[in-house]
Design a protein around this motif. Structure first.
Motif, PDB file in Angstrom:
ATOM      1  N   LEU B 191     -28.400  59.671   1.090  1.00  0.00           N
ATOM      2  CA  LEU B 191     -27.352  59.566   2.106  1.00  0.00           C
ATOM      3  C   LEU B 191     -27.214  58.152   2.645  1.00  0.00           C
ATOM      4  O   LEU B 191     -26.115  57.678   2.900  1.00  0.00           O
ATOM      5  CB  LEU B 191     -27.683  60.504   3.282  1.00  0.00           C
ATOM      6  CG  LEU B 191     -27.430  61.994   3.051  1.00  0.00           C
ATOM      7  CD1 LEU B 191     -28.041  62.802   4.166  1.00  0.00           C
ATOM      8  CD2 LEU B 191     -25.938  62.253   2.958  1.00  0.00           C
ATOM      9  N   ALA B 279     -31.165  70.142   5.973  1.00  0.00           N
ATOM     10  CA  ALA B 279     -30.158  69.224   6.524  1.00  0.00           C
ATOM     11  C   ALA B 279     -29.753  68.191   5.468  1.00  0.00           C
ATOM     12  O   ALA B 279     -28.563  67.930   5.257  1.00  0.00           O
ATOM     13  CB  ALA B 279     -30.725  68.536   7.760  1.00  0.00           C
ATOM     14  N   ALA B 280     -30.762  67.623   4.797  1.00  0.00           N
ATOM     15  CA  ALA B 280     -30.472  66.566   3.816  1.00  0.00           C
ATOM     16  C   ALA B 280     -29.643  67.117   2.657  1.00  0.00           C
ATOM     17  O   ALA B 280     -28.664  66.490   2.233  1.00  0.00           O
ATOM     18  CB  ALA B 280     -31.776  65.970   3.302  1.00  0.00           C
ATOM     19  N   ALA B 282     -27.709  69.847   2.626  1.00  0.00           N
ATOM     20  CA  ALA B 282     -26.363  70.242   3.053  1.00  0.00           C
ATOM     21  C   ALA B 282     -25.461  69.010   3.151  1.00  0.00           C
ATOM     22  O   ALA B 282     -24.330  69.003   2.651  1.00  0.00           O
ATOM     23  CB  ALA B 282     -26.438  70.962   4.387  1.00  0.00           C
ATOM     24  N   LEU B 283     -25.979  67.954   3.770  1.00  0.00           N
ATOM     25  CA  LEU B 283     -25.179  66.734   3.913  1.00  0.00           C
ATOM     26  C   LEU B 283     -24.882  66.106   2.557  1.00  0.00           C
ATOM     27  O   LEU B 283     -23.796  65.597   2.306  1.00  0.00           O
ATOM     28  CB  LEU B 283     -25.912  65.728   4.809  1.00  0.00           C
ATOM     29  CG  LEU B 283     -25.857  66.038   6.301  1.00  0.00           C
ATOM     30  CD1 LEU B 283     -26.804  65.124   7.058  1.00  0.00           C
ATOM     31  CD2 LEU B 283     -24.438  65.866   6.822  1.00  0.00           C
ATOM     32  N   CYS B 284     -25.904  66.159   1.674  1.00  0.00           N
ATOM     33  CA  CYS B 284     -25.755  65.556   0.344  1.00  0.00           C
ATOM     34  C   CYS B 284     -24.629  66.209  -0.421  1.00  0.00           C
ATOM     35  O   CYS B 284     -23.844  65.544  -1.072  1.00  0.00           O
ATOM     36  CB  CYS B 284     -27.022  65.756  -0.466  1.00  0.00           C
ATOM     37  SG  CYS B 284     -28.072  64.370  -0.345  1.00  0.00           S
ATOM     38  N   TYR B 285     -24.592  67.551  -0.348  1.00  0.00           N
ATOM     39  CA  TYR B 285     -23.585  68.251  -1.152  1.00  0.00           C
ATOM     40  C   TYR B 285     -22.180  68.052  -0.595  1.00  0.00           C
ATOM     41  O   TYR B 285     -21.200  68.257  -1.285  1.00  0.00           O
ATOM     42  CB  TYR B 285     -23.931  69.738  -1.276  1.00  0.00           C
ATOM     43  CG  TYR B 285     -24.817  69.950  -2.479  1.00  0.00           C
ATOM     44  CD1 TYR B 285     -24.281  70.377  -3.677  1.00  0.00           C
ATOM     45  CD2 TYR B 285     -26.169  69.643  -2.440  1.00  0.00           C
ATOM     46  CE1 TYR B 285     -25.073  70.520  -4.798  1.00  0.00           C
ATOM     47  CE2 TYR B 285     -26.970  69.794  -3.544  1.00  0.00           C
ATOM     48  CZ  TYR B 285     -26.418  70.233  -4.731  1.00  0.00           C
ATOM     49  OH  TYR B 285     -27.200  70.362  -5.843  1.00  0.00           O
ATOM     50  N   VAL B 286     -22.097  67.661   0.658  1.00  0.00           N
ATOM     51  CA  VAL B 286     -20.773  67.364   1.193  1.00  0.00           C
ATOM     52  C   VAL B 286     -20.422  65.907   0.907  1.00  0.00           C
ATOM     53  O   VAL B 286     -19.349  65.596   0.412  1.00  0.00           O
ATOM     54  CB  VAL B 286     -20.754  67.640   2.720  1.00  0.00           C
ATOM     55  CG1 VAL B 286     -19.406  67.275   3.300  1.00  0.00           C
ATOM     56  CG2 VAL B 286     -21.048  69.107   2.970  1.00  0.00           C
ATOM     57  N   ARG B 287     -21.390  65.016   1.155  1.00  0.00           N
ATOM     58  CA  ARG B 287     -21.075  63.588   1.088  1.00  0.00           C
ATOM     59  C   ARG B 287     -21.347  62.965  -0.278  1.00  0.00           C
ATOM     60  O   ARG B 287     -20.572  62.147  -0.746  1.00  0.00           O
ATOM     61  CB  ARG B 287     -21.873  62.829   2.157  1.00  0.00           C
ATOM     62  CG  ARG B 287     -21.319  63.089   3.552  1.00  0.00           C
ATOM     63  CD  ARG B 287     -21.954  62.188   4.560  1.00  0.00           C
ATOM     64  NE  ARG B 287     -21.843  60.781   4.194  1.00  0.00           N
ATOM     65  CZ  ARG B 287     -22.575  59.821   4.709  1.00  0.00           C
ATOM     66  NH1 ARG B 287     -23.461  60.094   5.618  1.00  0.00           N
ATOM     67  NH2 ARG B 287     -22.418  58.570   4.334  1.00  0.00           N
ATOM     68  N   THR B 288     -22.489  63.343  -0.902  1.00  0.00           N
ATOM     69  CA  THR B 288     -22.864  62.641  -2.129  1.00  0.00           C
ATOM     70  C   THR B 288     -21.888  62.908  -3.268  1.00  0.00           C
ATOM     71  O   THR B 288     -21.586  62.027  -4.041  1.00  0.00           O
ATOM     72  CB  THR B 288     -24.284  63.040  -2.568  1.00  0.00           C
ATOM     73  OG1 THR B 288     -25.108  62.977  -1.447  1.00  0.00           O
ATOM     74  CG2 THR B 288     -24.800  62.143  -3.654  1.00  0.00           C
TER      75      THR B 288
END
Lengths: 254, 569
Positions: B191, B279-280, B282-288
């Motif tokens: 991220l 958390a990491a 979930a964020l990764c799959y949205v942002r990465t």
């Protein structure tokens, strides 16, 4: 001159290449055409020595290539159909490795690689890993690797795949330039428009057999066809194109 | 009754199967590879380890003095927990990045109507399956034997059941902690860093994590009493294996009150790591996934750094550098090298400790000689084994169309690669370990013998090896790896011990040591000449079996009019 004499290739008894004979002369670009599965790539691989013929002979400058395959490979450059490269190397590392494998003198190799990378617009990304290259960039690396040793015979299997318009125009002009400098160029492609512009002589393959081997000009008058596409359709396309496209549209509409 | 899998969405089931097979790099395998058998062989190694540990435990418990129970139990618990954590660490490293979306996922799955959470769930399920399988096979025998042993010392009649629950809960918590911690760290770096930098740093973290797990496993002290725990408080603060040891005892009802805080730490650790990983991810799959499309995978190899040294002939340079870069940049190859490096590390560690702690020069001992022979032989034969793992079979056409030299030249290039990447580093390690050994002339003679032994082993490794490293197809599942592994270990140990026994007395005499050196050099020359001679009539090969270019449908003889339906590749 490159000559194929009665070349056969069987897979489990089925002929993939069936009695193919033709010649490609220095100074001209020979187009090698055929529908998918007609045996073009198999022929190309036999000419490069990657696979063995079942029977027949491939001659270069009058000598069978199998007599001295190493010396033949020295004089040959090849762009394969698919841009398969070692992805963990950078573009520069890959070309340097090919130059070393081809035993090019270090300084000469370095100058040529540098120049090719600049002319093919890859210089800025020369240190980047090939895994990150686009298809067109990989194709350029293949082209550079195939011609950097100034080969007498250039074998191009679908070389325009993935290239942008500007690079395709450069390559088209380069193919003509190489032929003008006395090299034997054998060029396989599905882009009939490009073949028509670049090649003076075409060989059309269908179901493993040569169905035409002549100059484009002569084929046009012989078959009363205005374009290479029309010639190709008459010789190598068996399907009713309109009917198939209607069926596909109907199928997905249902 | 409907099966469980039928309750799962179809998309999940298909993605799960795809990701599960993605743990093995199919590109590297031959068409003849038997992947399930290959995985089965690794599982059988773990089962064998579990059985031998369980038997060892039962045997030791049988001969246990009455007052030694606590010390034995604590030692055993720590051993089992830290062994499981090491395995989880190694599996996590082996499947590094596999839980995160890669470029293939983005390109293939993004255009399809699949929610990122579905991809995430299938990836987690796939890596958790592999991890779960590894943990269960490693503990399947000890997971019964240990609770029986602990339960037999319980005051309650349900002691076995409580110990059984405590054991498996602790193993589950420790595994989750390590797995989730690695995921959380990977997710955070993914991220925070630009895509290109993340790819570079991820490879670095992978190797760093490997050595961290090994170092912690081998260096952490074993706590055998409450008094000892108070003297090693720094380890208790930072070693998760010790926290989970406390957790086991808390669940089992055998934890001294002084160590309750360690069990608390284990609970907190599990909670924080699971939360961090969720958390990491979930964020990764949205942002990465978006970031991967926007930022290409172009990873710079150093803009002003063009390192192409000359190493012998151009062909030798090409082969050595290709091998070096393959080891350095390919995940699979790096891991394989790291596994052998770990064995070398194990041998080096005690000697390093002796070197650093000894105030006076030390004499040459049979143990030291054995260790150095082991280091060299493990490195050379390990490297030779790794050479058989291909990096990209489809790209080998370039080596075949540029094969302008006879096979013996390629054998010479492979020899140089083995010497430079295998023998030389191993010899340097041995030389560095020898700095405090005396007398000098005997040490120098031993180092010369070691170099010759390395060369000899390299020649042995080259027998019938007519291929460029990393270019020939590999046949996992065809070789009995579980047998080969133990046989190789026994043979290497026998070789190293015998060599040391022969060499040590010879080192004291100039005549005998000269004889050993001349004999080794003569054997090396003879083997090199033999390899050179045999290579002259050999052909370079790129497939263990010739590739089939036709795929049979397996439906018997075809009628003439349908033969064209057979697919030509």
């Amino acid at each position: 001159m490159l000559e194929l004499r009665d070349v056969f290739k069987y897979y489990s008894g089925i002929p993939a290449v069936n009695s193919v004979s033709f010649s490609a002369r220095p100074g001209e670009v020979t187009g090698y055409l055929g529908p998918n599965g007609s045996g073009k790539t198999t022929t190309m691989k036999m000419i490069t020595g990657l696979i063995e013929m079942s029977s027949g002979e491939v001659r270069f400058e009058g000598k069978p290539i199998q007599d001295d395959l190493i010396s033949y490979k020295r004089r040959m450059g090849y762009v394969p159909e698919e841009p398969y490269l070692y992805h963990h190397l950078s573009g520069l590392e890959y070309l340097t490795m090919v130059a070393q494998l081809r035993n090019l003198p270090e300084r000469e190799a370095s100058e040529r690689i540098d120049g090719l990378l600049r002319l093919l617009m890859l210089y800025e990304d020369r240190h980047a890993s090939i895994s990150g290259y686009s298809k067109g960039m990989r194709q350029k690396i293949l082209i550079a690797a195939a011609i950097m040793h100034n080969p007498e015979l250039v074998l191009l299997d679908e070389p325009f795949s993935g290239l942008d318009v500007a690079s395709a125009l450069v390559l088209r002009s380069l193919i003509r330039e190489l032929a003008a400098r006395g090299k034997v160029v054998l060029f396989s492609s599905h882009e009939l428009d490009t073949v028509e512009r670049v090649c003076s002589h075409v060989v059309i393959l269908h179901r493993g057999k040569v169905v035409a081997d002549d100059s484009i000009e002569h084929l046009r008058s012989l078959m009363a066809a205005p374009t290479l596409e029309d010639i190709f359709s008459q010789l190598a396309v068996e399907q009713d194109i309109g009917a198939i496209s209607r069926q596909i549209a109907d199928l997905i509409h249902a | 009754m409907p099966k469980l899998r039928e309750f799962l969405p179809l998309q999940f089931r298909i993605l799960y199967q795809q990701f599960l097979s993605g743990v093995i790099d199919l590109e590297a395998l031959s068409v003849h590879a038997d992947v399930p058998r290959f995985l089965g062989q690794f599982a059988s190694i773990l089962v064998l380890i579990s059985l031998s540990r369980a038997l060892g435990l039962l045997f030791a418990a049988d001969n246990l003095a009455p007052n030694a129970y606590l010390s034995f139990a604590w030692r055993g618990q720590q051993d089992l927990i830290s062994g499981t954590m090491l395995l989880v660490g190694l599996v996590t490293i082996a499947s590094w990045d596999s839980t995160f979306p890669d470029m293939r996922d983005v390109r293939v799955l993004s255009p399809l109507p699949i929610a990122p959470r579905m991809i995430l769930a299938a990836k987690i399920a796939a890596s958790a399956s592999i991890l779960g399988l590894a943990v269960v096979t490693l503990n399947f025998a000890t997971g019964i034997a240990w609770p029986i042993f602990i339960g037999s010392h319980h005051e309650s009649s349900l002691g076995f059941l409580r110990a059984l629950g405590a054991y498996w809960l602790t193993i589950l918590a420790a595994s989750l902690f390590l797995y989730c911690s690695v995921l959380a760290i990977q997710g955070l770096t993914s991220l925070l860093l630009p895509r290109g930098l993340f790819l570079v740093s991820s490879a670095f973290f992978q190797v760093a994590a490997f050595f961290l797990f090994l170092a912690v496993y081998f260096l952490q002290p074993t706590i055998t009493s409450v008094e000892m725990a108070s003297t090693t408080s720094s380890w208790l603060n930072w070693s998760p294996a010790l926290w989970f040891f406390a957790l086991f005892n808390q669940l089992n009802g055998s934890l001294p009150s002084e160590l309750y805080w360690m069990a608390q730490r284990a609970w907190f650790g599990v909670g924080i790591s699971i939360g961090g990983a969720i958390a990491a991810l979930a964020l990764c799959y949205v942002r990465t996934m978006r970031k991967m499309l926007e930022q290409p995978d172009l990873v710079s190899g150093g803009h002003s750094f063009d390192w192409t040294p000359r190493l012998g002939s151009p062909l030798q340079s090409a082969v050595v550098l290709f091998s070096f870069r393959s080891i350095l940049r390919s995940r699979q190859h790096r891991l394989a090298v790291a596994a052998y490096a770990a064995l070398v590390f194990l041998i080096v560690l005690p000697w390093l400790h002796i070197e650093l702690s000894s105030p006076t020069p030390l004499p040459l001992t049979p143990d030291f000689l054995t260790s150095t022979f082991l280091i060299v032989s493990l490195t050379v034969l390990g490297l030779r084994g790794i050479f058989s793992l291909p990096i990209s079979l489809t790209a080998n056409w370039v080596l075949r169309t540029t094969q302008l030299r006879p096979t013996e030249k390629y054998v010479a290039a492979t020899r140089l690669t083995l010497l430079l990447l295998g023998v030389a580093p191993a010899w340097l390690i041995a030389a560095m370990l020898s700095t405090r050994l005396r007398p000098w002339h005997e040490v120098a003679k031993h180092l010369l013998v070691l170099a010759l032994v390395g060369w000899l082993l390299a020649e042995v490794a080259l027998i019938n090896f007519y291929k460029v490293p990393f270019t020939c197809s590999y046949l996992p599942g065809k070789v009995h790896i579980q047998v080969m592994f133990w046989c190789a270990m026994v043979l290497l140990a026998a070789f190293a011990i015998t060599s040391a026994e022969v060499e040590l007395p010879a080192l004291h005499s100039n005549v005998r040591s000269s004889l050993v050196i001349v004999t080794l050099a003569a054997c090396g020359l003879a083997l090199a000449a033999l390899n050179h001679h045999r290579a002259k009539s050999a052909q370079l090969y790129f497939e263990e079996f010739p590739p089939e270019v036709i795929t049979s449908l397996g439906i018997g003889p075809l009628p003439q009019h349908t033969r064209s339906a057979t697919f030509l590749r």
